[in-house]
Design an enzyme around this catalytic site. Sequence first.
Site, PDB file in Angstrom:
ATOM      1  N   LEU A  35     -42.562  72.847   8.793  1.00  0.00           N
ATOM      2  CA  LEU A  35     -42.938  73.327   7.438  1.00  0.00           C
ATOM      3  C   LEU A  35     -43.630  74.675   7.296  1.00  0.00           C
ATOM      4  O   LEU A  35     -42.907  75.376   6.198  1.00  0.00           O
ATOM      5  CB  LEU A  35     -43.635  71.960   7.335  1.00  0.00           C
ATOM      6  CG  LEU A  35     -44.476  71.688   5.984  1.00  0.00           C
ATOM      7  CD1 LEU A  35     -43.177  72.138   5.098  1.00  0.00           C
ATOM      8  CD2 LEU A  35     -45.655  71.242   5.691  1.00  0.00           C
ATOM      9  N   SER A  36     -44.509  74.827   8.235  1.00  0.00           N
ATOM     10  CA  SER A  36     -45.584  76.671   7.918  1.00  0.00           C
ATOM     11  C   SER A  36     -44.322  77.526   8.056  1.00  0.00           C
ATOM     12  O   SER A  36     -44.384  78.626   8.210  1.00  0.00           O
ATOM     13  CB  SER A  36     -46.278  76.457   9.616  1.00  0.00           C
ATOM     14  OG  SER A  36     -45.447  76.307  10.959  1.00  0.00           O
ATOM     15  N   ASP A  59     -51.444  61.659  15.986  1.00  0.00           N
ATOM     16  CA  ASP A  59     -51.025  62.114  16.062  1.00  0.00           C
ATOM     17  C   ASP A  59     -49.831  62.489  16.927  1.00  0.00           C
ATOM     18  O   ASP A  59     -48.937  61.873  18.020  1.00  0.00           O
ATOM     19  CB  ASP A  59     -50.427  62.921  14.882  1.00  0.00           C
ATOM     20  CG  ASP A  59     -49.885  62.030  13.545  1.00  0.00           C
ATOM     21  OD1 ASP A  59     -50.261  61.075  13.467  1.00  0.00           O
ATOM     22  OD2 ASP A  59     -49.883  63.217  13.251  1.00  0.00           O
ATOM     23  N   GLY A  60     -51.179  63.169  18.047  1.00  0.00           N
ATOM     24  CA  GLY A  60     -50.717  64.065  18.536  1.00  0.00           C
ATOM     25  C   GLY A  60     -50.476  62.639  20.048  1.00  0.00           C
ATOM     26  O   GLY A  60     -49.766  63.202  21.047  1.00  0.00           O
ATOM     27  N   ASP A  64     -40.528  68.309  17.636  1.00  0.00           N
ATOM     28  CA  ASP A  64     -39.555  69.357  17.734  1.00  0.00           C
ATOM     29  C   ASP A  64     -39.021  70.242  19.435  1.00  0.00           C
ATOM     30  O   ASP A  64     -40.361  69.679  20.244  1.00  0.00           O
ATOM     31  CB  ASP A  64     -40.272  71.035  16.628  1.00  0.00           C
ATOM     32  CG  ASP A  64     -41.646  70.519  16.589  1.00  0.00           C
ATOM     33  OD1 ASP A  64     -42.521  71.053  18.563  1.00  0.00           O
ATOM     34  OD2 ASP A  64     -42.645  71.228  16.343  1.00  0.00           O
ATOM     35  N   ASP A 106     -38.723  85.529  15.487  1.00  0.00           N
ATOM     36  CA  ASP A 106     -39.695  85.315  16.497  1.00  0.00           C
ATOM     37  C   ASP A 106     -39.948  84.221  17.024  1.00  0.00           C
ATOM     38  O   ASP A 106     -39.765  84.095  18.035  1.00  0.00           O
ATOM     39  CB  ASP A 106     -41.049  85.248  15.431  1.00  0.00           C
ATOM     40  CG  ASP A 106     -41.458  86.757  15.094  1.00  0.00           C
ATOM     41  OD1 ASP A 106     -40.633  87.613  15.547  1.00  0.00           O
ATOM     42  OD2 ASP A 106     -42.311  86.689  14.674  1.00  0.00           O
TER      43      ASP A 106
END
Length: 271
Positions: free
Chosen positions: A174-175, A55-56, A130, A159
């Site tokens: 998601l995280s 994916d990277g 993102d 943050d």
Amino acid sequence: MSEKQIKSVGIVVKPNHSEALETAHELSVWLGERGISAKQKDFENVDLAVVLGGDGTMISAARLLQNLDVPVLGINYGSLGYITEFRIEELYDALEMVLAGNFETDQRLTLDVTHLRNGKVQSKNRVLNDVVINKAALARIISIETLLDGLYVNEFRADGLIVSTPTGSTAYNLSAGGPIVFPTMNSVVITPICPFTLSNRPIVVPDSAEIELKLKTDNEDVALTLDGQIGFELTTQDVIKVAKSKTTLNLIKPHNRNYFEVLRNKLKWGR
């Protein structure tokens, strides 16, 4: 798409990956035997892109391909990724399928990101996953003024803040408590990271909207991170503009699996 229409293939290889480099060489020979040229640096006039990695590597490829409107075949060497959905052993069967025109694509939204300081452009980039503004580990909570098509939304105290595509919704978003968005949805998610006020929740907005983020906090270490791969330091009053790219990343879909199967495997649903 017929076989005659694919005359040139761009190959993106995961850096320092010996197996991927070997595959790229073998693939170049295989394509040459079929009268198709292979390119690994100049992608301007290719008819198809093959990404060898995970994916990277696909995320990097989205920047390399820029505004090319071509189908992209993602090949994974390990477990299946969210966006590299073909295993290495499926490579040549998948290529035969593509050359025969027997394939469909998922059109994945990408975003153009412009970083401005005192009205002057500092950088322009394209992201698949993102856009993240966040503070250093020991910094205080930061404030980020957010506008949507010029309309004031909120000054998030948190943050940090994530602007995620549907493709990137299963990553940092998601995280941070953001929703999973089906990858071909015409939407963007704005997710605060550990907000000071718990009522500040993720917002799903149309992908046609221009998002403007302004850092209001000074004297803190704050960074802009794009797809987790490129980073820039931010100073107070810096502006980040995020808008839908003119072209999508057109991922070739496998016939033998779907997005929900990938989700179940990656997120271990039902286990």
